[in-house]
Structures are given as structure tokens and as C-alpha cells.
Write a protein that holds these residues in place. Structure first.
Motif, PDB file in Angstrom:
ATOM      1  N   ASN A  99       0.840  -1.181   0.006  1.00  0.00           N
ATOM      2  CA  ASN A  99       0.167   0.000   0.078  1.00  0.00           C
ATOM      3  C   ASN A  99       0.950   1.332   0.048  1.00  0.00           C
ATOM      4  N   ASP A 100       0.354   2.427  -0.016  1.00  0.00           N
ATOM      5  CA  ASP A 100       0.832   3.556   0.242  1.00  0.00           C
ATOM      6  C   ASP A 100       0.714   4.262   1.624  1.00  0.00           C
ATOM      7  N   ASP A 101      -0.372   3.850   2.340  1.00  0.00           N
ATOM      8  CA  ASP A 101      -0.737   4.719   3.524  1.00  0.00           C
ATOM      9  C   ASP A 101       0.230   4.181   4.723  1.00  0.00           C
TER      10      ASP A 101
ATOM     11  N   GLN B 282       3.316   7.085   2.701  1.00  0.00           N
ATOM     12  CA  GLN B 282       3.838   7.267   1.268  1.00  0.00           C
ATOM     13  C   GLN B 282       2.905   7.744   0.297  1.00  0.00           C
ATOM     14  N   SER B 283       1.630   8.440   0.760  1.00  0.00           N
ATOM     15  CA  SER B 283       0.760   8.804  -0.245  1.00  0.00           C
ATOM     16  C   SER B 283       1.292   9.760  -1.152  1.00  0.00           C
ATOM     17  N   ALA B 284       0.992   9.678  -2.358  1.00  0.00           N
ATOM     18  CA  ALA B 284       1.364  10.570  -3.495  1.00  0.00           C
ATOM     19  C   ALA B 284       3.104  10.462  -3.777  1.00  0.00           C
TER      20      ALA B 284
ATOM     21  N   VAL C 236      -5.956  -1.252   1.229  1.00  0.00           N
ATOM     22  CA  VAL C 236      -6.997  -0.553   0.496  1.00  0.00           C
ATOM     23  C   VAL C 236      -6.976   0.967   0.870  1.00  0.00           C
ATOM     24  N   ASN C 237      -6.556   1.954  -0.165  1.00  0.00           N
ATOM     25  CA  ASN C 237      -6.241   3.201  -0.008  1.00  0.00           C
ATOM     26  C   ASN C 237      -7.250   4.110   0.455  1.00  0.00           C
ATOM     27  N   GLN C 238      -7.071   4.836   1.474  1.00  0.00           N
ATOM     28  CA  GLN C 238      -7.952   6.070   1.986  1.00  0.00           C
ATOM     29  C   GLN C 238      -8.038   7.171   1.073  1.00  0.00           C
TER      30      GLN C 238
ATOM     31  N   GLY D 288       0.746   6.318  -4.992  1.00  0.00           N
ATOM     32  CA  GLY D 288       1.681   5.307  -4.651  1.00  0.00           C
ATOM     33  C   GLY D 288       0.761   3.905  -4.545  1.00  0.00           C
ATOM     34  N   THR D 289      -0.383   4.016  -4.339  1.00  0.00           N
ATOM     35  CA  THR D 289      -1.351   2.693  -4.268  1.00  0.00           C
ATOM     36  C   THR D 289      -1.059   2.111  -5.782  1.00  0.00           C
ATOM     37  N   VAL D 290      -1.428   2.928  -6.843  1.00  0.00           N
ATOM     38  CA  VAL D 290      -1.411   2.387  -8.093  1.00  0.00           C
ATOM     39  C   VAL D 290       0.112   2.036  -8.489  1.00  0.00           C
TER      40      VAL D 290
HETATM   41 MN    MN Z   1      -2.524   6.736   0.471  1.00  0.00          MN
END
Ligand code: MN
Length: 263
Positions: free
Chosen positions: A11-13, A43-45, A99-101, A113-115
Motif C-alpha cells: 500500500n502507500d498509507d 507514502q501517499s502521492a 485499500v487506500n484511504q 503510490g497505491t497504483v
Molecule cells: Mn494513500
């Protein structure tokens, strides 16, 4: 695909994000082998960035309800690269990110970052899925769980075309309120930057980036429209970034003399 799949979760969260735990909890009853490699901090974005100027620290960690995994001091793409190259002794059958928030629709996909974690799987020829819910607060995790199970079984059973990743966005509704799945294109809608200017306690100012989704009016059939109408968006993505239609526009430059010989 084998009956019992090996599924890499990322994930990225961050490794301790509730969305990752919800994903683990949702998939565990299916009986597959679940391996987690996720960033130690949010690590969102982060997009598809990788860490090359600093070492990548990895430590085993424990989530809740039996979830164990690797927390990596790096980006989502680092996590998947490291898992595929070093942490796993065999490649996984599937990579699932989220699952990204918060939604990952429209142009946000480029920053996500999720994608990117899923894209790293796709680049390594592993069927990969990114999951996001359309809520930054109070997400309906049970809806995410239901969607995650259905999508994992579908993609696990049929695979995805080579080079294609599946970007799934879930409306923030209770399962009985969701209208179903909708196959979509990715909108061109983007966030319009809003930089909040704030004062530092000891003088001077700083900025904090926020944004507002700009609706282009061309949302028909897109991920943005599907979410707004209460559908789960299923958007296939690929990474052939060549603008094939523009190749001929540039060809005249090929006839230009660079050497100066023909002047
Ligand atoms: Mn995120």
C-alpha cells in the motif's frame, strides 16, 4: 492459477494503515498465502519513486489478527521490488495494493503510490490490482472487504492481459447501497491545487497543499462518474506511454540537417 495463491499485499498509507489490515482480514478467509511488504510510514502521492540514494531498512512487523509482514523504510515501489527480488523465495501469483484511504481516479492515478505498488507487480508480469475507497474519513471497510474478495477471485481465476493493471475504486457506501461494478475509463479530471498559507510560530510562513477535484464535464463512462453514481469503478491501466498518434507530427524533424554539412 493455483487453488491456494500467494498474494503480495502492499500500500502507500503505511504498514499500520487500517486499509491494509482490512485487506488482510478480508482475504484471509479465502485461504491464500498472504505476504505483506509495506512502507514503514505513509507514502501517499509517492507515485512510482524509488530509493537509490539511501539504504532500504526492512524490519519484520506484526499487525493485528495474525497479520505479519515487512515494514520497509521506502516507497511503495521499493516495497514491491524488494519483495519480488529478495524477501520472497518465489514470485507471488498476485499483487494487491491498498485499500487506500481516498480515491485514486482521474489524473490522481499519476501521483498515486497505491497504483504504483500494483504497477510494479504489472511491470514484473504479475497480475496486479490497486484498491481505493472514496473516503478519507470513516471508510466502509466491510464494503472494501467484499469488493477485495470478489476482485481477487476474479483476477486470480482469469488473470489480466500482460501489461495491464486493474485500478479499483470503491464508493464509500454500505455493501447493500453499492449499485455494482462498472468498467470505466480513467477520467481527465484533476485536482486544482489549493496551497494553504500558514504562519510559523516563530515567524515566517509555510504552505500546506490541498486540492479540489475539478470536474471537466467529460466524465461519461469514467471512474469519476462511476464513483459519483455509487458504482465500483474497474479501470484497466497500461504503461505504453508513447503517444502513437503524435509520431507523424514529429517526423519532419528527422529530415533536418544537424551536421551543418548541407548548409
Ligand atoms: Mn494513500
Amino acid at each position: 492459477m493455483p487453488e491456494r495463491m500467494r498474494i503480495l499485499l502492499s500500500n502507500d498509507d503505511g504498514a499500520f494503515a487500517p486499509g491494509l489490515q482490512a485487506l488482510y482480514d478480508a482475504l484471509r478467509p479465502l485461504g491464500h498465502e498472504l505476504i505483506v511488504a509495506a512502507p514503514e510510514s505513509e507514502q501517499s502521492a509517492a507515485s512510482h519513486s524509488i530509493t537509490i540514494a539511501e539504504p532500504l531498512r526492512v524490519r519484520p512487523y506484526q499487525g493485528e489478527r495474525g497479520m505479519t509482514g515487512y515494514a520497509v523504510r521506502g516507497t511503495p515501489a521499493d516495497c514491491v521490488k524488494l519483495a519480488l527480488s529478495v524477501l520472497l523465495d518465489q514470485p507471488p501469483d498476485l499483487v494487491v495494493s491498498g485499500v487506500n484511504q481516498g480515491p485514486n481516479t482521474g489524473i490522481s492515478v499519476i501521483y498515486s503510490g497505491t497504483v504504483a505498488a500494483a504497477a510494479e507487480g504489472t511491470l514484473n508480469r504479475i497480475p496486479s490490482v490497486a484498491l481505493s475507497i472514496d473516503a478519507f474519513e470513516n471508510p466502509h471497510w466491510e464494503s472494501c472487504g467484499t469488493v477485495a474478495r470478489k476482485v481477487v477471485e476474479f483476477v486470480g481465476g482469469r488473470g489480466l492481459p500482460e501489461g495491464v493493471l486493474l485500478n479499483v475504486n470503491i464508493p464509500n457506501l454500505a455493501p447493500e447501497k453499492i449499485r455494482g461494478f462498472s468498467v470505466t475509463t480513467t477520467a481527465l479530471s484533476r485536482f486544482i491545487e489549493i496551497f494553504h498559507k500558514r504562519k510559523r510560530p516563530r515567524g515566517g510562513s509555510y504552505y500546506w497543499l490541498d486540492g479540489e477535484l475539478q470536474i471537466t464535464g467529460k466524465e461519461q463512462g469514467t471512474d469519476v462518474e462511476a464513483l459519483a453514481q455509487g458504482y465500483i469503478s474497474l479501470a484497466p491501466l497500461h504503461f505504453d506511454i508513447t503517444a502513437h498518434a503524435a509520431l507523424d507530427i514529429l517526423r519532419p524533424l528527422q529530415d533536418e540537417d544537424i551536421s551543418g554539412r548541407n548548409r
